[in-house]
Scaffold this active site. Structure first.
Site: not given
Ligand code: PMT
Length: 402
Positions: A209-212, A277
């Site tokens: 995943s990512n930090h959004s 994102a």
């Protein structure tokens, strides 16, 4: 926008955020409003009336009977005087009184007497804010027509991090200005917003995943909503609470789920904003069982995910508006312009992943907005709420806007 001549009652209750009421008073006075403060008894423990009297240039009321002047502070008159009554910060205790009609001090009596619109800006610790009793009271107060200025997320006085901070005074000022100069310029428009990250499963317990955080997408959602649009949110997993009474909300996890949800409603939308994102790659195979550790290195084969904005850009209808975002670390401008073209966007909002205070997680952002005609506009480092307002204003400059 000026608040010249507007009469605002500002209620302050016992919360550490009471110190922010001084700044809010100053902002309101600067924009031309007359401000009358009412403090609850416990607010007096957090900020002195002298500070607020000096800033508002009016005596601050906290009791029915003023011991110094011997005067009776008439709650009915106060309630009739105001064009708007805002309580900021609003504690859980005063909220409970408002929701249940309790009337044991000047502030709650004025609330019950007020004929003007009421705005509530709660401030409390994150667990208190999510407690079913508080959620119930907030819903109840909203059902009376009170306008909720939802608490913001961030570091709290307790040291915990989450939702519960009183909305920043600048944001409150913006809400008040918007209230008095209400623009329903997106009324009748259906808007879809993708927001947050996607999660791509590796096995039953792990994902890519990512930090959004979803903050940028939610700021846009609130702006569209308050300017009259019908807003459809397709959100990846985020920790900020979204009030499903305000939006049509579909919660998804992976890019393919987000695509399916977006594709299903895309045809009936006037405006689509792609703020999510989305993970560009996902594991080629999701392991059925938790992958066990052994002594060797391991690698995961990735497959390309569907590009939601690109696919929907291919079937964009005449008159439909697509707004994209770009998050870059190098060659920012060139990459953003290439995406504007490739994904058939009408506008792209470039935010940097490396600039301080911009991009993921922050309450602020700094963006450059590009249009296909080559024109661009910089926001500077401002709150995501302000960026959202700027994006909406820019959407109205797109030639297909009617
Ligand atoms: O959520 P916050 O913490 O508030 O942070 C906000 C944000 C930084 C996530 C947001 O402002 C932002 O920039 N979102 C887009 C991030 C991104 O994925 O950019 P990109 O350059 O990889 O993608 C370009 C565009 O195509 C984006 O509109 C994206 O939503 C869309 N896209 C990308 C890949 C994909 N598979 N499908 C898509 O729709």
């Amino acid at each position: 926008m000026s608040l010249q001549g507007k009469r605002i009652l500002l209620g302050v209750t016992g919360s550490i955020a009471a110190y922010k009421s001084a700044h809010l008073t100053r902002l309101l006075i600067k924009s031309g409003a007359e401000v009358q403060l009412i403090m609850s008894a416990s607010a007096l423990d957090f900020i002195t009336p002298l500070t607020l009297t000096t800033l508002s240039k009016r005596p601050v009321y906290s009791d029915f009977f003023d011991k110094k002047s011997g005067e009776w502070n008439n709650h009915v008159e106060l309630g009739l005087w105001a064009d708007l009554f805002i309580v900021a910060p609003l504690s859980a205790n005063t909220l409970a009184k408002f929701a249940n009609g309790l009337c044991d001090n000047l502030l709650s009596a004025t609330y019950l007497s007020a004929r003007c619109p009421v705005m509530l800006a709660p401030a409390m610790d994150l667990d208190m804010y999510q407690h079913p009793a508080v959620r119930d009271n907030l819903r109840k107060a909203q059902s009376f027509g009170n306008i909720l200025l939802d608490a913001e997320s961030g570091e709290l006085a307790s040291g915990l991090v989450g939702q519960g901070r009183m909305m920043e005074p600048e944001h409150i000022l913006m809400q008040i200005e918007r209230f008095f100069h209400h623009k329903a310029d997106f009324k009748g428009k259906k808007v879809m917003i993708t927001l947050g990250p996607t999660q791509e499963a590796i096995d039953p317990v792990r994902f890519i995943s990512n930090h959004s955080s979803g903050k940028m997408g939610l700021a846009l959602a609130n702006s569209f909503k308050s300017r009259g649009a019908e807003v459809y949110l397709i959100s990846g997993p985020i920790s900020i609470a979204i009030d499903s009474a305000d939006f049509y909300l579909t919660q998804v996890k992976s890019a393919s789920e987000m695509y399916q949800a977006a594709e299903a409603i895309h045809g009936s939308m006037d405006i689509c904003v792609f703020a999510a994102a989305v993970a560009d790659y996902a594991p080629a195979k999701i392991a059925e069982e938790k992958i066990k550790k052994d002594d060797s290195e391991m690698s995961i084969q990735l497959k390309k995910n569907v590009d939601i904005a690109f696919e929907l850009g291919k079937i964009k209808k005449l008159g439909q508006i697509h707004v994209g975002f770009a998050l870059e670390t190098t060659n920012e401008e060139a990459y953003a312009k290439a995406k504007l073209d490739k994904k058939n966007f009408d506008m792209i909002v470039l935010n940097s992943a490396t600039e301080k205070g911009a991009g993921f997680q922050h309450d602020t952002n700094s963006v450059r907005i590009f249009r296909p005609d080559g024109k661009s506009l910089d926001s500077g480092l401002v709150s995501k709420v302000q960026v959202a307002e700027l994006i909406l204003d820019e959407i109205k400059n797109i030639p297909v806007w009617i």
